[in-house]
Design a protein around this motif. Structure first.
Motif: not given
Length: 453
Positions: A356-360, A378-385, A387-399
């Motif tokens: 979870a806390l490792a870099p994606a 704007t593209p994301v640059v650095v996320l942990t896994n 954080q990436a999962l939360q970002e994916i969930l948000e993008q799935r919601r809007f998409e």
């Protein structure tokens, strides 16, 4: 006897196989006899089209099953007087809900039609073996989609793999476990993947091998088989057969576009109820975006998200869904699987395999940014896994709002307590599954109800 006869006809849907004539330039077939209609490839193909027509039913992808995935979650809500819709919108579904009974029956009608075509193909002796397997694979793809759609809202359900023609056959089929349903779905899709190819024309309106692979990616992800989900999504992406459209808005005006992997084609003669369902200027029951979601989407728009104005509009004091806007003919197409989902599945599946806390992984970041760039973000640059999962969930919601994904996503992320109030501590976690329709339990003593109902 009236009750049994009604449920039999509702469940079987045998008397009418209406083809998608405008999509495939084939006249509709009506009054197909289940024992005699399939005599050659022409009649086999016409019966196969009748199975696609079942997917388009108002109780299925033509309106309610599709939108209920957002209405029961936190994206959309119902506005109207129908108690059946109110129960879904308030997340207080009763086992006696007649709409759920119709949806259950409609999905099993789809399965039964697929099984009839499979049996017809197996019995024909005047077609090539490759052709036979191709039609069987096409129907097994649809059967897998239907069983999976039942699984994600009802849990374990009866798995039906042969034509059902009599009342006793309906009355004595017990529920399979969730694991057994997953196994049946995956077996059907693996067969479809191997035998479909792209020989049936009119893609994406007919199932293809890559459509089976894409659906496998969705199924594996929901099952928790992340390595397999990543591999399947990767196969679709790397095939080069599909591409993200440059403009999100084009998805809803260019039917059968390059991003679409599997899509239902509606016409004025084979319409759905989606356009009118979110237009406050028309009559009938309505489904709008919930205010909290609308506000979150608007906040993303303030950061550049172009999807907001292409997805929703405040109109008539309501937050209207714009993906399906055709109120004159209700002929908007419905994309069932598109390439954007494959990027987000590949990213999520890979992120879930890391700490979870490792870099994606850079591939995770790249896949997320494919969706963000198209959206104008704007593209994301650095996320942990994590954080990436939360970002994916948000993008799935809007998409994917209005495309039947949200409830499945919240369940996969274990967020139904936090977002929907389905908390074990409150005794509400049973609402993660819908009730088995009371009408089916009354005629099938082998069916048991989901706990809590």
């Amino acid at each position: 006897m009236k009750r049994y006869s009604y449920l039999l006809m509702l469940f079987l849907g045998l008397s009418m196989f209406s083809g998608c004539e405008d999509t495939l330039d084939i006249d509709p077939t009506t009054g197909v006899d289940i024992e005699e209609a399939i005599t050659d490839e022409v009649s086999l193909n016409r019966a196969a089209l009748g199975t696609y027509s079942a997917l388009q039913d108002f109780d299925y992808y033509g309106l309610r099953y599709l939108l209920y995935q957002d209405v029961y979650a936190d994206n959309m809500q119902h506005r109207g007087t129908f108690t059946t819709d109110v129960e879904v919108s308030t997340r207080d579904i009763k086992a006696s809900n007649l709409q759920l009974a119709s949806t259950w029956a409609g999905i099993y009608t789809t399965i039964n039609r697929a099984n009839i075509v499979i049996r017809g193909a197996e019995q024909l002796d005047n077609i090539e073996e490759e052709t036979r397997n191709r039609y069987i694979a096409e129907m097994r793809f649809i059967r897998a989609l239907a069983h999976f759609d039942l699984l994600r809202v009802f849990g374990g359900v009866p798995v039906i793999t042969s034509p059902t023609t009599t009342i006793p056959e309906i009355q004595n089929v017990a529920r399979s476990s969730e694991a057994e349903v997953y196994n049946a779905v995956i077996a059907d899709l693996l067969f479809a993947e191997e035998n479909l190819g792209n020989a049936i024309s009119n893609a994406p309106y007919r199932a293809s091998s890559l459509a089976a692979t894409a659906l496998l990616a969705r199924v594996y992800l929901q099952q928790g088989n992340n390595a397999a989900a990543e591999a399947s999504a990767n196969t679709v992406i790397e095939s080069g057969q599909f591409e993200l459209l440059e403009n999100f808005s084009d998805l809803w005006v260019r039917e059968g576009n390059a991003e679409s992997i599997f899509e239902l084609n509606f016409t004025p003669y084979d319409a759905n109820g989606l356009g009118s369902a979110s237009d406050p200027r028309t009559g009938g029951q309505k489904f709008y975006l919930r205010q909290a979601f609308f506000d979150e989407f608007a906040a993303s728009a303030a950061e550049g998200d172009l999807r907001f104005e292409q997805t929703t509009r405040f109109e008539g004091n309501r937050n209207r869904l714009l993906k399906y806007e055709d109120v004159s003919e209700n002929a908007d197409n419905v994309p069932i699987i598109r390439l954007a989902e494959m990027y987000l599945i590949r990213a999520e599946a890979r992120a879930r395999q890391g700490a979870a806390l490792a870099p994606a992984d850079p591939q995770v970041i790249s896949d997320i940014n494919m969706i963000r760039r198209r959206a104008g973000l704007t593209p994301v640059v650095v996320l942990t896994n994590a954080q990436a999962l939360q970002e994916i969930l948000e993008q799935r919601r809007f998409e994917f709002v209005g495309e039947g994904m949200r409830f499945m996503d919240l369940k996969r992320y274990n967020l139904t307590c936090e977002r929907l109030g389905f908390c074990e501590a409150d005794g509400e976690d049973f609402r993660n599954l819908w009730p088995i329709p009371l009408q089916q339990i009354e005629v099938n003593p082998e069916l048991d109800q989901n706990p809590g109902y």
